[in-house]
Design a protein around this motif. Structure first.
Motif, PDB file in Angstrom:
ATOM      1  N   THR A 115       0.833  -1.191   0.000  1.00  0.00           N
ATOM      2  CA  THR A 115       0.000   0.000   0.000  1.00  0.00           C
ATOM      3  C   THR A 115       0.875   1.250   0.000  1.00  0.00           C
ATOM      4  O   THR A 115       2.077   1.194   0.214  1.00  0.00           O
ATOM      5  N   ASP A 116       0.240   2.388  -0.245  1.00  0.00           N
ATOM      6  CA  ASP A 116       0.976   3.640  -0.305  1.00  0.00           C
ATOM      7  C   ASP A 116       1.525   4.007   1.061  1.00  0.00           C
ATOM      8  O   ASP A 116       0.928   3.705   2.100  1.00  0.00           O
ATOM      9  N   MET A 117       2.680   4.707   1.057  1.00  0.00           N
ATOM     10  CA  MET A 117       3.358   5.079   2.291  1.00  0.00           C
ATOM     11  C   MET A 117       3.743   6.549   2.250  1.00  0.00           C
ATOM     12  O   MET A 117       4.030   7.105   1.186  1.00  0.00           O
ATOM     13  N   SER A 172      -6.807   5.959  -3.406  1.00  0.00           N
ATOM     14  CA  SER A 172      -6.480   5.427  -2.088  1.00  0.00           C
ATOM     15  C   SER A 172      -6.209   6.563  -1.127  1.00  0.00           C
ATOM     16  O   SER A 172      -5.804   7.658  -1.539  1.00  0.00           O
ATOM     17  N   TRP A 173      -6.456   6.289   0.134  1.00  0.00           N
ATOM     18  CA  TRP A 173      -6.198   7.291   1.165  1.00  0.00           C
ATOM     19  C   TRP A 173      -5.968   6.594   2.497  1.00  0.00           C
ATOM     20  O   TRP A 173      -6.381   5.446   2.701  1.00  0.00           O
ATOM     21  N   HIS A 232      -6.118   4.199   9.556  1.00  0.00           N
ATOM     22  CA  HIS A 232      -7.286   3.692   8.827  1.00  0.00           C
ATOM     23  C   HIS A 232      -7.157   4.141   7.384  1.00  0.00           C
ATOM     24  O   HIS A 232      -6.810   5.300   7.106  1.00  0.00           O
ATOM     25  N   GLY A 233      -7.415   3.216   6.440  1.00  0.00           N
ATOM     26  CA  GLY A 233      -7.271   3.563   5.039  1.00  0.00           C
ATOM     27  C   GLY A 233      -8.143   2.721   4.142  1.00  0.00           C
ATOM     28  O   GLY A 233      -8.743   1.718   4.561  1.00  0.00           O
ATOM     29  N   ARG A 234      -8.201   3.140   2.894  1.00  0.00           N
ATOM     30  CA  ARG A 234      -9.027   2.444   1.905  1.00  0.00           C
ATOM     31  C   ARG A 234      -8.432   2.636   0.516  1.00  0.00           C
ATOM     32  O   ARG A 234      -7.839   3.677   0.221  1.00  0.00           O
TER      33      ARG A 234
END
Length: 753
Positions: A137-139, A234-235, A257-259
């Protein structure tokens, strides 16, 4: 054809081990020269001491990046680092987005099945990520990343026979600081992110990090004309707080928390039409391919990015996690007690076009639901000449996985089968490592870890069709099993004058057995597999030369693996692909790694690395070639994902632009050899040459940084996997081949207060 790139200027600059600092203080330092900053040491936690240690002083083969270095590299996710380290591949498998298929020193798995434990463990702020889904996932706003090569079965445990990736998010501090980042690329992959940090009260510090990414897609679907395939949004939001109860006690709480919502897998089918003796085409998929070749000129070769799919699908991931770390200094051994309590939930739902054709041949719906809870209690201190680290570890995980296969061409009326299951999983570990100073120069290491793992699985075979994506009415397989192992370590370190060292150690790694929750053959049991064990011997040397202007790291290793666990992928005309999990072989893997960093002058830096791996099977215990026999054909196969040669070189240059500021440029070239993907070696991962660059300006007085960057400038095709399909789904050589992006260029602005 693939989506055209915007007419953007291409300038060769840099993308190597580090960059300038992005904080306000960092901007000022960058104006003084990035070369000096790059040469600064990175602090690591590889030995879980009470305090971080200098990477060059730790007798471990590792590559580490600070948070500022990661930002400068435009590191969006772990996959962004995949080509930048010797003998390391941090790839997304592609079958299900954001699913890790990491490999270190030739040890990896070829599976998106969440019940298959990875060989490379990922740890976030001390929390082990229990499944490989949701890892890539994004970082943003990190303190640093450490990649530890080789088995880490003593201090980290939990199946890390290949290595460990340690991610540390930025912690709250008392000084107020804020940072804002905005970047976009030629294909409108846009990132907006911010972090705010500072004191809330005399004893409480807080930090809030927020990240948003809108990717408009990079690929063109020649079957539909959609030129934004692969789009995603994404966030995540990450609040954290530190509470100082006293000078000796602190509680640090990090939540996230992310999606992510995205298109489904971007897959290519590399099959070719099959003609019968009378000239007619064989198989529906082959007919469609031939027609598409003629109508659109579709290029599905292994050096093309063109895809043609009828189902663009979707992927939805959502996660929440809380990690609480408590540190208490104690008088005993002038040490520190650390307790890390961590909880994480992850849910994913997706639909993918597995046949990767403009016809409905093989589509799959999947759902993953995972919840994990873990606690690690450890002590680190010193008793005279002995530094001691010891602790207890507990991990519990509940996992659900369901897969719906839609195969309209496999039988009259088509096939619509759903299977999967549930698994309860628990692990316990106790570990201790003592580093004993024999003299001022010699350090002896002795340690061990005892691990026990239990899994209770209920599985419904997919063709039996007992399930929906919401659950199973019944299961045709139920079982439970427990695995135990003791993994010792013995080592010796020789510290030489000038900060150099030579080290050597012998250690063992352990990977528990498991179950196949994607069981596709009624005649195949989904497990359990036996545990995989590894013995590793490594010698290494770290040194600085010419008053610290040159730094070199060397490691040589020899690993033996018993009862290697593999996912054997075989094409099947009924279910599309059969995945069989079994202990296939004993193997030996050996190799070397070398990294160098040299300041050629005060404003010019050279970096380089090379990794070599050689390995093969010593014996085989099952049919891995797919010919129905267990013989020399199996023994002669290459180990999947074992890349023989990786190497890279880079240059960093600072140019003082008068009193205005500093212009920093860098260029980096990395190579990776071709490797087998499937156990039968029919599926291959392409060799690749990666050329990246960046060109950035930081003012002497100011709080911003503006940079131009480019990645994969040679537009190399790389794959997440390369799985064979039956001829009915694409003709001769039909494949399911998820693709990674090609050339990307962009601009980034970072502003600090």
């Amino acid at each position: 054809m693939r989506r055209p790139l915007n007419n953007t200027c291409v300038t060769l600059s840099v993308c190597t081990a580090t960059f300038w600092l992005a904080t306000a203080a960092g901007v000022s330092q960058a104006a003084e020269g990035a070369v000096d900053i790059i040469m600064e040491e990175v602090e690591v936690t590889a030995r879980k001491r009470a305090g971080a240690e200098n990477l060059q002083e730790v007798p471990v083969a590792a590559t580490a990046y600070s948070g500022d270095q990661l930002e400068a590299l435009q590191t969006r996710d772990l996959q962004s680092l995949s080509f930048k380290m010797p003998n390391v591949q941090l790839d997304d498998i592609g079958t299900v987005k954001n699913t890790a298929n990491f490999t270190v020193r030739g040890l990896g798995v070829n599976s998106s099945i969440p019940s298959i434990d990875p060989t490379v463990g990922v740890f976030v702020d001390g929390m082990y990520m229990g499944i490989n889904a949701g890892v890539v996932t994004d970082m943003f706003d990190l303190e640093g990343i450490e990649v530890l090569r080789g088995p880490q079965g003593l201090l980290f445990g939990r199946n890390v026979t290949g290595g460990a990736v340690v991610i540390k998010t930025a912690r709250p501090t008392e000084e107020f600081a804020s940072r804002f980042k905005l970047s976009t690329t030629d294909n409108l992959d846009t990132v907006a992110a911010m972090s705010v940090n500072g004191a809330i009260s005399d004893r409480v510090n807080g930090r809030l990090t927020a990240y948003y990414n809108d990717d408009q897609g990079w690929f063109e679907n020649v079957a539909t004309g959609n030129n934004s395939l692969g789009a995603s949004q994404s966030w995540f939001i990450r609040p954290s707080v530190s509470i100082a109860f006293s000078e000796a006690a602190e509680l640090l709480i990090r939540a996230e928390h992310g999606r992510m919502d995205s298109d489904g897998v971007v897959g290519q089918n590399r099959g070719q039409p099959i003609f019968a003796p009378d000239g007619t085409l064989v198989a529906p998929g082959a007919q469609q391919i031939a027609g598409l070749f003629e109508i659109t000129g579709w290029d599905n070769s292994d050096d093309s990015f063109e895809v043609a799919i009828d189902e663009e699908g979707f992927q939805e991931d959502e996660w929440s996690q809380v990690i609480a770390e408590y540190n208490q200094d104690v008088a005993l051994g002038d040490g520190t007690i650390t307790n890390i309590l961590a909880w994480r939930e992850f849910d994913a739902l997706g639909l993918g076009d597995i046949d990767s054709l403009p016809i409905f041949g093989f589509h799959a719906n999947t759902r993953v639901s995972q919840s994990q809870l873990s606690n690690e209690l450890r002590y680190s201190g010193r008793f005279g000449a002995t530094a001691l680290t010891t602790g207890l570890y507990w991990f519990s995980q509940d996992l659900e996985y369901y897969e719906n296969r839609l195969l309209p061409l496999s039988a009259p009326g088509g096939l619509d089968w759903t299977g999967g299951g549930v698994q309860d999983h628990s692990a316990l570990g106790a570990f201790a490592q003592a580093d004993i100073d024999l003299t001022d120069s010699w350090v002896f290491t002795l340690g061990g870890r005892y691990s026990t793992e239990s899994k209770d699985a209920q599985i419904a075979t997919i063709p039996v069709n007992l399930c929906s994506l919401d659950g199973c009415a019944a299961f045709d397989f139920e079982d439970s099993e427990t695995w135990n192992a003791f993994t010792p370590k013995v080592g010796l370190q020789w510290n030489l004058p000038g900060g150099a060292q030579v080290y050597g150690f012998w250690t063992k790694g352990f990977r528990s057995g498991g179950y196949n929750m994607r069981n596709t053959g009624p005649g195949e049991l989904p497990g359990p597999t036996d545990q995989e064990e590894q013995a590793s011997f490594e010698i290494g040397a770290k040194a600085e030369w010419l008053d610290g202007r040159v730094r070199t790291n060397l490691a040589l290793f020899h690993n033996t693996i018993d009862n290697m666990q593999r996912e054997v992928n075989l094409s099947n005309p009924v279910v599309g692909v059969v995945q069989i999990i079994r202990n296939t072989a004993d193997a030996t893997i050996r190799g070397m790694e070398f990294e160098v960093m040299a300041a050629i002058s005060d404003n010019l830096l050279f970096t380089g690395n090379v990794g070599y791996v050689d390995g093969g099977y010593d014996s085989v215990s099952g049919d891995i070639s797919g010919d129905g026999l267990v013989d020399g054909t199996d023994l002669a196969l290459d180990i999947p994902r074992l890349v023989p040669l990786t190497y890279g070189v880079g240059l960093v240059h600072d140019w003082q632009w008068g009193s205005a500021g500093t212009l920093t440029s860098r260029v980096n070239f990395n190579h990776r050899d071709e490797s087998a993907y499937t156990d039968n070696n029919l599926g291959l991962l392409s060799a690749a040459d990666m050329l990246d660059f960046s060109l950035g300006f930081s003012p002497a007085e100011g709080s911003y940084r503006l940079s131009l960057f480019g990645k994969n400038m040679l537009d190399e095709v790389t794959e997440g996997n390369n799985t064979q399909l039956p001829a009915s789904l694409g003709g001769m050589g039909a494949t399911f081949t998820p693709l990674n992006k090609g050339r990307v260029m962009g601009v980034e602005l970072t502003y600090s207060l």
